[in-house]
Design an enzyme around this catalytic site. Structure first.
Site, short mmCIF file in Angstrom:
data_model
loop_
_atom_site.label_atom_id
_atom_site.label_comp_id
_atom_site.label_asym_id
_atom_site.label_seq_id
_atom_site.Cartn_x
_atom_site.Cartn_y
_atom_site.Cartn_z
N SER A 1 0.84 -1.08 0.03
CA SER A 1 -0.01 0.00 0.07
C SER A 1 0.90 1.32 0.02
CB SER A 1 -0.83 -0.06 1.27
OG SER A 1 -0.26 -0.03 2.28
N CYS A 2 1.92 1.47 0.58
CA CYS A 2 2.69 2.40 0.81
C CYS A 2 4.10 2.22 0.30
CB CYS A 2 2.57 2.98 1.99
SG CYS A 2 3.63 4.40 2.37
N GLY A 3 4.88 2.67 -0.44
CA GLY A 3 6.18 2.43 -0.95
C GLY A 3 7.22 3.37 0.08
N LEU A 4 6.49 4.26 1.10
CA LEU A 4 7.39 4.95 2.03
C LEU A 4 7.45 4.19 3.27
CD1 LEU A 4 6.55 8.65 1.35
CD2 LEU A 4 8.48 7.60 0.93
N CYS A 5 6.67 3.13 3.50
CA CYS A 5 6.66 2.49 4.65
C CYS A 5 8.05 1.80 4.82
CB CYS A 5 5.69 1.29 4.72
SG CYS A 5 4.01 1.76 4.66
#
Length: 271
Positions: free
Chosen positions: A112-116
């Protein structure tokens, strides 16, 4: 195959109560990316175009810059049961100095989130070159793209659960479209395709993403030399700031009848 049918109980089902049926769901599985045998990331993705995903990941993480940096990307075969097809190993050219410290993604990243897993904003702000000046695109041209994107999304049509990224040339021709449960994975697949096809930098093309425009999607766009990124949804403040610094045109809420230009309006004739 990017979807599978699973049992579902539908409600309401009329006077007879619930109805047992099946539903088509997007497949989500982990994929480990290795460089010369060394594990650098695990991402949750929809299987398919895995070599492109690995190439795009390495490009947008700043480990490679061009197709000649990659000798091959192999699907690992001698693996424990259940892992086959979910591990890829990138073999880089001997003259490519791999700076593993550049990798700011933790070993695991959600779909869901590449920045996680990213540590700080400074850690994720890679120093990609600003987009070159020009070309220009008309509002009428941009307005045609959402319909073309939706018409080329079989996975979304079947499941309702896949993001998409697509490249269009200045004539409106669809060059490449990829779908994935992760929006950053969908974009990595598209950019990996462009890298492996020796099409970088993508100076005369437009990128359209099916959802919102995040900071990381802007960073990836700059890595490929694109002049314009458009999203069906909204951008974030950090995405706009990053696009402005990178001389990138950012379009949000793109529809057939309207859109917003958040920066780089000089590339949109009539904006």
């Amino acid at each position: 195959m990017n979807s599978a049918r699973l049992p579902v109980t539908r409600w309401p089902a009329g006077e007879t109560g619930t109805a047992d049926s099946t539903d088509n769901l997007a497949i989500e599985e982990p994929m480990e990316i290795r460089v010369s045998g060394r594990s650098v990331a695990v991402t949750m993705r929809t299987p398919g175009h895995d070599r492109e995903l690995a190439a795009g990941f390495l490009l947008t993480e700043g480990l490679i810059r061009q197709a000649s940096d990659v000798l091959d990307i192999l699907m690992c075969r001698d693996l424990p049961e259940g892992q086959t097809g979910n591990v890829v190993d990138a073999l880089l050219a001997p003259d490519v100095a791999v700076d593993f410290a550049r990798l700011t993604r933790h070993v695991f990243s959600s779909s869901s989130c590449g920045l996680c897993g990213k540590a700080t904003i400074d850690a994720v702000a890679h120093n990609f070159l600003p987009a070159a000046s020009g070309p220009q695109f008309t509002p009428a041209f941009l307005a045609t793209l959402p319909g073309r994107l939706r018409a080329a999304q079989p996975g979304f049509a079947a499941t309702g659960g896949l993001h998409a990224s697509a490249l269009f040339n200045s004539a409106g021709e669809l060059l490449c479209l990829r779908e994935d449960v992760g929006r950053h994975n969908a974009l990595d697949k598209v950019l990996g395709w462009a890298l492996l096809e020796s099409r970088l930098p993508l100076r005369d093309t437009v990128l359209l993403v099916s959802g919102r425009v995040s900071f990381e999607l802007v960073q990836k766009t700059l890595a490929a030399g694109l002049p314009l990124i458009a999203g069906i949804g909204a951008p974030s403040t950090l995405a706009v700031e990053c696009a402005r610094r990178g001389n990138l045109t950012l379009v949000g809420f793109l529809r057939a009848e309207r859109f917003n230009v958040y920066c780089g309006a000089e590339r949109v004739r009539g904006a």
